[in-house]
Motif scaffolding. Structure first.
Motif, PDB file in Angstrom:
ATOM      1  N   UNK A   1       0.844  -1.193   0.000  1.00 36.98           N
ATOM      2  CA  UNK A   1       0.000   0.000   0.000  1.00 36.98           C
ATOM      3  C   UNK A   1       0.879   1.242   0.000  1.00 36.98           C
ATOM      4  N   UNK A   2       0.561   2.165  -0.880  1.00 33.75           N
ATOM      5  CA  UNK A   2       1.342   3.396  -0.874  1.00 33.75           C
ATOM      6  C   UNK A   2       0.487   4.637  -1.097  1.00 33.75           C
ATOM      7  N   UNK A   3      -0.805   4.468  -0.962  1.00 31.41           N
ATOM      8  CA  UNK A   3      -1.694   5.616  -1.061  1.00 31.41           C
ATOM      9  C   UNK A   3      -2.856   5.373  -0.127  1.00 31.41           C
ATOM     10  N   UNK A   4      -3.181   6.395   0.671  1.00 28.81           N
ATOM     11  CA  UNK A   4      -4.160   6.213   1.740  1.00 28.81           C
ATOM     12  C   UNK A   4      -5.191   7.327   1.691  1.00 28.81           C
TER      13      UNK A   4
ATOM     14  N   UNK B   1     -19.659  14.606  13.223  1.00 32.75           N
ATOM     15  CA  UNK B   1     -20.140  13.313  13.707  1.00 32.75           C
ATOM     16  C   UNK B   1     -20.541  12.448  12.510  1.00 32.75           C
ATOM     17  N   UNK B   2     -19.876  11.322  12.366  1.00 30.88           N
ATOM     18  CA  UNK B   2     -20.062  10.446  11.204  1.00 30.88           C
ATOM     19  C   UNK B   2     -19.194   9.217  11.409  1.00 30.88           C
ATOM     20  N   UNK B   3     -19.291   8.283  10.493  1.00 30.20           N
ATOM     21  CA  UNK B   3     -18.361   7.155  10.468  1.00 30.20           C
ATOM     22  C   UNK B   3     -17.211   7.506   9.532  1.00 30.20           C
ATOM     23  N   UNK B   4     -15.999   7.294   9.992  1.00 30.43           N
ATOM     24  CA  UNK B   4     -14.811   7.602   9.194  1.00 30.43           C
ATOM     25  C   UNK B   4     -14.138   6.293   8.782  1.00 30.43           C
ATOM     26  N   UNK B   5     -13.971   6.140   7.480  1.00 31.32           N
ATOM     27  CA  UNK B   5     -13.324   4.946   6.939  1.00 31.32           C
ATOM     28  C   UNK B   5     -11.923   5.304   6.468  1.00 31.32           C
ATOM     29  N   UNK B   6     -10.990   4.480   6.838  1.00 30.19           N
ATOM     30  CA  UNK B   6      -9.642   4.539   6.313  1.00 30.19           C
ATOM     31  C   UNK B   6      -9.589   3.583   5.113  1.00 30.19           C
ATOM     32  N   UNK B   7      -8.907   3.976   4.052  1.00 31.52           N
ATOM     33  CA  UNK B   7      -8.788   3.111   2.873  1.00 31.52           C
ATOM     34  C   UNK B   7      -7.362   3.190   2.350  1.00 31.52           C
TER      35      UNK B   7
ATOM     36  N   UNK C   1      -6.494  -0.805 -10.034  1.00 30.16           N
ATOM     37  CA  UNK C   1      -6.317  -0.449  -8.638  1.00 30.16           C
ATOM     38  C   UNK C   1      -7.653  -0.549  -7.923  1.00 30.16           C
ATOM     39  N   UNK C   2      -7.617  -0.886  -6.660  1.00 25.27           N
ATOM     40  CA  UNK C   2      -8.827  -0.962  -5.860  1.00 25.27           C
ATOM     41  C   UNK C   2      -8.527  -0.446  -4.477  1.00 25.27           C
ATOM     42  N   UNK C   3      -9.563  -0.008  -3.805  1.00 26.41           N
ATOM     43  CA  UNK C   3      -9.446   0.479  -2.434  1.00 26.41           C
ATOM     44  C   UNK C   3      -9.781  -0.643  -1.462  1.00 26.41           C
TER      45      UNK C   3
END
Lengths: 115, 116
Positions: A30-33, A85-91, A101-103
């Motif tokens: 992984x090299x992009x977040x 206030x929300x859900x935060x997703x890391x990808x 490419x896919x997340x």
């Protein structure tokens, strides 16, 4: 096999204080977040991203820090607001993966900012 | 002027039925995706299409068949629905990756599928 992990399912902070959301990854390719924010009954919306050649990227109240040696990134929100206030997703993704490419997403962290 | 739209928003159906979910994007993007968010909240990619051509197929049962009539549409057809198919399905789109850059994906509002 969770390649992207968000170990805190929830976080509660006071308005005006700093929110720190954490994310760990296991795949060294992984090299992009990216961080996505999701309100109930809506799709995720892009918030901020960082390439592995950087260790920090800032956009207004949002800053993402990347520690490649620890395979760890964090999202700082300061000052926090109730609307955050929300859900935060890391990808994470492999940059330069062309059209293949896919997340890969983490499970998300529910942030609640209390007035 | 919704960027990525999905229909229906909610879908309740019986096991064994066949159903379709439609997705349309008006962003002019070349690439479209289907994601599944299951009960454990993981958001996992299922398919990716680039200009109507299948690019990614992530070991999804062949009961799931995506169809892209044009680059603005990516529909998901599911045959013989099973209880485990209950989830939220998100469509997304992005520009074609270029210059080795990862492009931001834009998500639709999701379709909540419940199989009884």
């Amino acid at each position: 096999d969770q390649q992207v992990k968000q170990n805190s399912p929830s976080l509660s902070v006071q308005e005006g204080r700093i929110s720190i959301l954490n994310c760990d990854y296991t795949n060294s390719m992984f090299d992009y977040f990216l961080w996505y924010k999701k309100y109930p009954a809506e799709g995720p919306t892009f918030l901020i991203s960082i390439s592995s050649i950087k260790d920090k990227n800032e956009d207004g109240r949002f800053t993402v820090f990347l520690n490649k040696s620890a395979k760890h990134l964090s999202l700082h929100i300061v000052p926090s607001q109730p609307g955050d206030s929300a859900v935060y997703f890391c990808a994470a993704s492999v940059k330069g993966g062309g059209s293949n490419y896919k997340l890969t997403f983490g499970k998300g962290t529910l942030l609640t900012v209390n007035p | 002027d919704t960027a990525v739209s999905q229909t229906p928003k909610y879908l309740v159906t019986q096991m064994g039925n066949d159903k379709s979910i439609k997705c349309e994007q008006n962003l002019g993007h070349d690439t479209m995706y289907w994601y599944k968010q299951d009960s454990k909240k993981f958001l996992k990619i299922m398919f990716s299409y680039n200009n109507k051509e299948l690019i990614i197929n992530e070991t999804v049962p062949n009961r799931f068949s995506p169809k892209s009539p044009d680059k603005a549409h990516l529909n998901l057809h599911i045959n013989s629905l099973e209880l485990g198919d209950s989830a939220v399905y998100f469509c997304a789109s992005s520009p074609l990756p270029s210059g080795g850059l990862v492009e931001t994906q834009y998500f639709g509002p999701g379709t909540r599928l419940l199989v009884l």
